[in-house]
Scaffold this motif. Structure first.
Motif, PDB file in Angstrom:
ATOM      1  N   ALA A  34     -19.463 119.973  -8.308  1.00  0.00           N
ATOM      2  CA  ALA A  34     -19.703 119.440  -9.647  1.00  0.00           C
ATOM      3  C   ALA A  34     -20.808 118.383  -9.662  1.00  0.00           C
ATOM      4  CB  ALA A  34     -18.421 118.832 -10.212  1.00  0.00           C
ATOM      5  N   VAL A  35     -21.232 117.948  -8.478  1.00  0.00           N
ATOM      6  CA  VAL A  35     -22.184 116.837  -8.385  1.00  0.00           C
ATOM      7  C   VAL A  35     -23.601 117.382  -8.235  1.00  0.00           C
ATOM      8  CG1 VAL A  35     -22.844 114.829  -7.020  1.00  0.00           C
ATOM      9  CG2 VAL A  35     -20.419 115.373  -7.355  1.00  0.00           C
ATOM     10  N   PRO A  36     -24.554 116.900  -9.031  1.00  0.00           N
ATOM     11  CA  PRO A  36     -25.933 117.392  -8.921  1.00  0.00           C
ATOM     12  C   PRO A  36     -26.572 117.012  -7.592  1.00  0.00           C
ATOM     13  CG  PRO A  36     -25.833 115.486 -10.375  1.00  0.00           C
ATOM     14  CD  PRO A  36     -24.413 115.876 -10.083  1.00  0.00           C
ATOM     15  N   ALA A  37     -27.499 117.833  -7.143  1.00  0.00           N
ATOM     16  CA  ALA A  37     -28.171 117.583  -5.861  1.00  0.00           C
ATOM     17  C   ALA A  37     -28.874 116.235  -5.846  1.00  0.00           C
ATOM     18  CB  ALA A  37     -29.164 118.709  -5.577  1.00  0.00           C
ATOM     19  N   THR A  38     -29.326 115.779  -7.010  1.00  0.00           N
ATOM     20  CA  THR A  38     -30.027 114.495  -7.085  1.00  0.00           C
ATOM     21  C   THR A  38     -29.127 113.312  -6.756  1.00  0.00           C
ATOM     22  OG1 THR A  38     -29.571 114.469  -9.462  1.00  0.00           O
ATOM     23  CG2 THR A  38     -31.725 115.311  -8.760  1.00  0.00           C
ATOM     24  N   VAL A  48     -20.885 106.653 -11.107  1.00  0.00           N
ATOM     25  CA  VAL A  48     -20.329 106.273 -12.413  1.00  0.00           C
ATOM     26  C   VAL A  48     -21.090 105.093 -13.003  1.00  0.00           C
ATOM     27  CG1 VAL A  48     -18.275 105.406 -13.596  1.00  0.00           C
ATOM     28  CG2 VAL A  48     -18.052 107.207 -11.853  1.00  0.00           C
ATOM     29  N   GLU A  49     -21.406 104.111 -12.169  1.00  0.00           N
ATOM     30  CA  GLU A  49     -22.109 102.921 -12.663  1.00  0.00           C
ATOM     31  C   GLU A  49     -23.512 103.253 -13.177  1.00  0.00           C
ATOM     32  OE1 GLU A  49     -21.985 100.352  -9.314  1.00  0.00           O
ATOM     33  OE2 GLU A  49     -19.841  99.891  -9.534  1.00  0.00           O
ATOM     34  N   ALA A  50     -24.094 104.360 -12.691  1.00  0.00           N
ATOM     35  CA  ALA A  50     -25.440 104.734 -13.111  1.00  0.00           C
ATOM     36  C   ALA A  50     -25.482 105.241 -14.547  1.00  0.00           C
ATOM     37  CB  ALA A  50     -26.010 105.794 -12.169  1.00  0.00           C
ATOM     38  N   GLY A  51     -24.312 105.478 -15.145  1.00  0.00           N
ATOM     39  CA  GLY A  51     -24.277 105.896 -16.545  1.00  0.00           C
ATOM     40  C   GLY A  51     -24.704 107.336 -16.777  1.00  0.00           C
ATOM     41  N   HIS A  52     -24.406 108.222 -15.844  1.00  0.00           N
ATOM     42  CA  HIS A  52     -24.757 109.631 -16.023  1.00  0.00           C
ATOM     43  C   HIS A  52     -24.014 110.217 -17.218  1.00  0.00           C
ATOM     44  CE1 HIS A  52     -27.107 110.198 -12.373  1.00  0.00           C
ATOM     45  NE2 HIS A  52     -26.236 109.439 -11.732  1.00  0.00           N
ATOM     46  N   ASN A  53     -24.562 111.289 -17.756  1.00  0.00           N
ATOM     47  CA  ASN A  53     -23.879 112.001 -18.832  1.00  0.00           C
ATOM     48  C   ASN A  53     -23.866 113.490 -18.532  1.00  0.00           C
ATOM     49  OD1 ASN A  53     -26.399 113.111 -19.770  1.00  0.00           O
ATOM     50  ND2 ASN A  53     -26.788 111.149 -20.794  1.00  0.00           N
ATOM     51  N   LEU A  54     -23.299 114.247 -19.453  1.00  0.00           N
ATOM     52  CA  LEU A  54     -23.132 115.680 -19.249  1.00  0.00           C
ATOM     53  C   LEU A  54     -24.454 116.364 -18.914  1.00  0.00           C
ATOM     54  CD1 LEU A  54     -21.277 118.176 -19.351  1.00  0.00           C
ATOM     55  CD2 LEU A  54     -21.671 118.259 -21.829  1.00  0.00           C
ATOM     56  N   ALA A  55     -25.538 115.919 -19.521  1.00  0.00           N
ATOM     57  CA  ALA A  55     -26.841 116.552 -19.303  1.00  0.00           C
ATOM     58  C   ALA A  55     -27.319 116.435 -17.856  1.00  0.00           C
ATOM     59  CB  ALA A  55     -27.883 115.940 -20.241  1.00  0.00           C
ATOM     60  N   ASP A  56     -26.780 115.480 -17.108  1.00  0.00           N
ATOM     61  CA  ASP A  56     -27.201 115.285 -15.724  1.00  0.00           C
ATOM     62  C   ASP A  56     -26.479 116.212 -14.746  1.00  0.00           C
ATOM     63  OD1 ASP A  56     -28.918 113.177 -16.426  1.00  0.00           O
ATOM     64  OD2 ASP A  56     -27.238 111.765 -16.417  1.00  0.00           O
ATOM     65  N   LEU A  57     -25.505 116.952 -15.219  1.00  0.00           N
ATOM     66  CA  LEU A  57     -24.710 117.829 -14.370  1.00  0.00           C
ATOM     67  C   LEU A  57     -25.283 119.244 -14.412  1.00  0.00           C
ATOM     68  CD1 LEU A  57     -21.234 116.439 -15.450  1.00  0.00           C
ATOM     69  CD2 LEU A  57     -22.669 115.706 -13.533  1.00  0.00           C
ATOM     70  N   GLN A  58     -24.598 120.190 -13.787  1.00  0.00           N
ATOM     71  CA  GLN A  58     -25.092 121.562 -13.769  1.00  0.00           C
ATOM     72  C   GLN A  58     -23.918 122.534 -13.912  1.00  0.00           C
ATOM     73  OE1 GLN A  58     -25.365 119.874 -10.267  1.00  0.00           O
ATOM     74  NE2 GLN A  58     -23.243 120.480 -10.643  1.00  0.00           N
ATOM     75  N   THR A  59     -24.246 123.758 -14.208  1.00  0.00           N
ATOM     76  CA  THR A  59     -23.226 124.785 -14.341  1.00  0.00           C
ATOM     77  C   THR A  59     -23.175 125.627 -13.075  1.00  0.00           C
ATOM     78  OG1 THR A  59     -24.828 126.290 -15.363  1.00  0.00           O
ATOM     79  CG2 THR A  59     -23.498 124.920 -16.844  1.00  0.00           C
ATOM     80  N   PRO A  60     -22.005 126.262 -12.804  1.00  0.00           N
ATOM     81  CA  PRO A  60     -20.759 126.186 -13.567  1.00  0.00           C
ATOM     82  C   PRO A  60     -20.110 124.818 -13.414  1.00  0.00           C
ATOM     83  CG  PRO A  60     -20.381 127.360 -11.537  1.00  0.00           C
ATOM     84  CD  PRO A  60     -21.853 127.124 -11.608  1.00  0.00           C
ATOM     85  N   LEU A  61     -19.274 124.468 -14.375  1.00  0.00           N
ATOM     86  CA  LEU A  61     -18.754 123.099 -14.396  1.00  0.00           C
ATOM     87  C   LEU A  61     -17.392 123.049 -15.082  1.00  0.00           C
ATOM     88  CD1 LEU A  61     -19.355 120.021 -13.975  1.00  0.00           C
ATOM     89  CD2 LEU A  61     -20.395 120.038 -16.251  1.00  0.00           C
ATOM     90  N   LEU A  62     -16.533 122.213 -14.547  1.00  0.00           N
ATOM     91  CA  LEU A  62     -15.284 121.839 -15.206  1.00  0.00           C
ATOM     92  C   LEU A  62     -15.349 120.348 -15.477  1.00  0.00           C
ATOM     93  CD1 LEU A  62     -12.286 122.704 -15.989  1.00  0.00           C
ATOM     94  CD2 LEU A  62     -11.651 121.663 -13.804  1.00  0.00           C
ATOM     95  N   THR A  63     -15.038 119.935 -16.702  1.00  0.00           N
ATOM     96  CA  THR A  63     -14.979 118.513 -17.026  1.00  0.00           C
ATOM     97  C   THR A  63     -13.618 118.170 -17.616  1.00  0.00           C
ATOM     98  OG1 THR A  63     -15.875 118.813 -19.266  1.00  0.00           O
ATOM     99  CG2 THR A  63     -17.456 118.357 -17.477  1.00  0.00           C
ATOM    100  N   LEU A  64     -13.265 116.912 -17.487  1.00  0.00           N
ATOM    101  CA  LEU A  64     -12.069 116.367 -18.118  1.00  0.00           C
ATOM    102  C   LEU A  64     -12.491 115.406 -19.218  1.00  0.00           C
ATOM    103  CD1 LEU A  64      -9.860 115.671 -14.963  1.00  0.00           C
ATOM    104  CD2 LEU A  64      -9.905 117.711 -16.419  1.00  0.00           C
TER     105      LEU A  64
END
Length: 449
Positions: A34-38, A48-64
């Motif tokens: 679930a974690v982007p290569a970057t 978490v402290e970096a303030g990432h959002n959904l757009a920073d992730l990739q598919t396929p993905l499960l979120t809560l």
């Protein structure tokens, strides 16, 4: 054993806050899909402290969804308090100590688990009160429980046959152990899963427990969810009939003086019929010899074990949950799938990049909800679309090509069914502040399946 171990008063930390906090030091890398290569090499806390959002992730993905998780946890905690029952959530649903913490902090008695490996995870994170919703038959597990359970950190387990009682006794005798394990006699039902078949068979098991120097009978257990799968009248009648037999068994155990403790637990109740459990079994609750209770007899408490409620879903539990059925405040779906269109090979058919290895399918296929050109960007309702088949790594989505445009690269949000087979596919799961609003990643949930 001190009966306070079964009460609601906390005498020690319910789960190790320090052990759970150490998850924030975990470094994220290629093992966490679930974690982007970057973010490779970043710690959980740093991500978490970096303030990432959904757009920073990739598919396929499960979120809560943090808003849903908190609301669901609050809702059932309040309901249990109002009805005077204990809650020992089935931790196998999430296998996530961070979510167990949320449940325990809201007053849960302890955590229920399904097997030996799960018990070890819970103890590693310092969960103090544990219940194994199963029988101990593995010698390694029997010896581990005997060596691990203490007066202040009990481990309850179930027995459903005289053979099981004998297995435990032989194992502890061979090990030279003087431990006495606390067990509940499990009542089953015809066509169900485990459990003694009928009250008479359960009484025979209880007598064997009473005669064993290695076991002490502290309650009655059962699972009504294996006897029904819908909320129609026939299913509800089957559930209530079974619960009536649990009550009969408890009353006969009382009359026969077969309980070995002055604190007794009756436990049933998954996430589908917990209201029926309380309706049928709550008259058994007594204060025992405490002020206001009968002069004789044990204190009797009722415990439900709902596990799926904190996540909930857009499928099976949405349809069968008591809060959906009774017109009250329902639980909210706390999980969503996100998949990208990787092929649009023929009119009205799109292939998505999520499959059985990413999303649950055993209680219904994923349901297309929204579509948009980018993950984390604006999305529109995806009316009329349907997932018709799921392979290991792909979903087949049909849609009306005359009214709906679907292109490679588009992102589809999926409603899911059955959290128990969703979270086990992910070692780290991003938590959004609010899936329908603020899509900032506010936490990462670590699972241990």
């Amino acid at each position: 054993m001190n009966t306070s171990a079964y009460g609601t008063e906390a005498t020690a930390e319910a789960i190790s806050a320090a052990a759970v906090a150490r998850l924030e030091d975990v470094r994220l890398d290629w093992r966490h899909k679930a974690v982007p290569a970057t973010a490779n090499g970043t710690t959980h806390a740093g991500f978490v402290e970096a303030g990432h959002n959904l757009a920073d992730l990739q598919t396929p993905l499960l979120t809560l969804d943090a808003r849903a998780l908190g609301g669901n946890a609050d809702r059932l905690a309040t309901w249990c308090k109002e009805h005077g029952v204990l809650l020992a959530p089935h931790g196998k649903t999430t296998m996530a100590p961070q979510l167990w913490t949320e449940q325990l902090n809201r007053g849960a008695w302890g955590i229920t688990l399904a097997n030996f490996a799960q018990l070890r995870v819970a103890r590693e994170f310092g969960v103090r009160r544990l219940q194994l919703a199963n029988s101990l038959t593995d010698p390694h597990a029997i010896e581990w429980v005997a060596n691990t359970a203490t007066e202040d950190a009990p481990i309850l387990s179930w027995v459903d046959s005289v053979d099981t009682v004998e297995v435990i006794g032989r194992t502890l005798a061979a090990a030279g152990s003087g431990a006495v394990l606390d067990v509940l006699v499990e009542l089953g039902g015809t066509g169900g899963r485990t459990g003694a078949r009928g009250v008479d068979a359960a009484l025979e098991v209880a007598r064997a427990v009473s005669a064993s120097p290695h076991l002490r009978l502290v309650g009655v257990s059962g699972y009504e969810g294996s006897l029904a799968h819908t909320a129609d009248q026939d299913s509800l009648a089957a559930v209530r009939g079974y619960l009536g037999h649990m009550r009969q068994l408890h009353e006969e155990l009382l009359d026969g003086g077969l309980y070995g403790s002055d604190a007794v637990i009756l436990t049933a109740g998954g996430s589908a019929y917990f209201d029926d459990v309380v309706s049928v079994l709550s008259p058994c609750i007594t204060a025992g010899a405490e002020p206001g209770g009968p002069a004789n007899g044990p204190r009797v408490e009722l415990m439900i074990r709902s596990g799926a409620y904190i996540i909930h879903d857009d499928g099976f539990y949405r349809g069968i949950s008591p809060f959906s059925r009774d017109g009250g405040e329902p639980f909210r779906a706390g999980m969503h799938g996100w998949a990208r269109v990787v092929s649009q090979p023929e009119p009205g058919l799109a292939i998505l990049d999520a499959g059985k290895r990413d999303l649950p399918v055993d209680e219904g296929l994923p349901r297309p909800q929204l579509i948009g050109p980018a993950l984390g960007g604006p999305m529109e309702p995806l009316a009329g679309a349907e997932i018709t088949a799921v392979n290991d790594q792909h979903c087949f989505m049909t849609f009306d090509a005359g009214t709906t445009s679907v292109r490679p690269g588009d992102v589809v949000r999926l409603g899911l069914s059955h959290p128990c087979t969703a979270l086990d596919k992910w070692t780290v799961i991003p938590v959004l502040a609010d899936t329908d609003g603020d899509r900032t990643v506010v936490d990462l949930i670590h699972t241990f399946f």
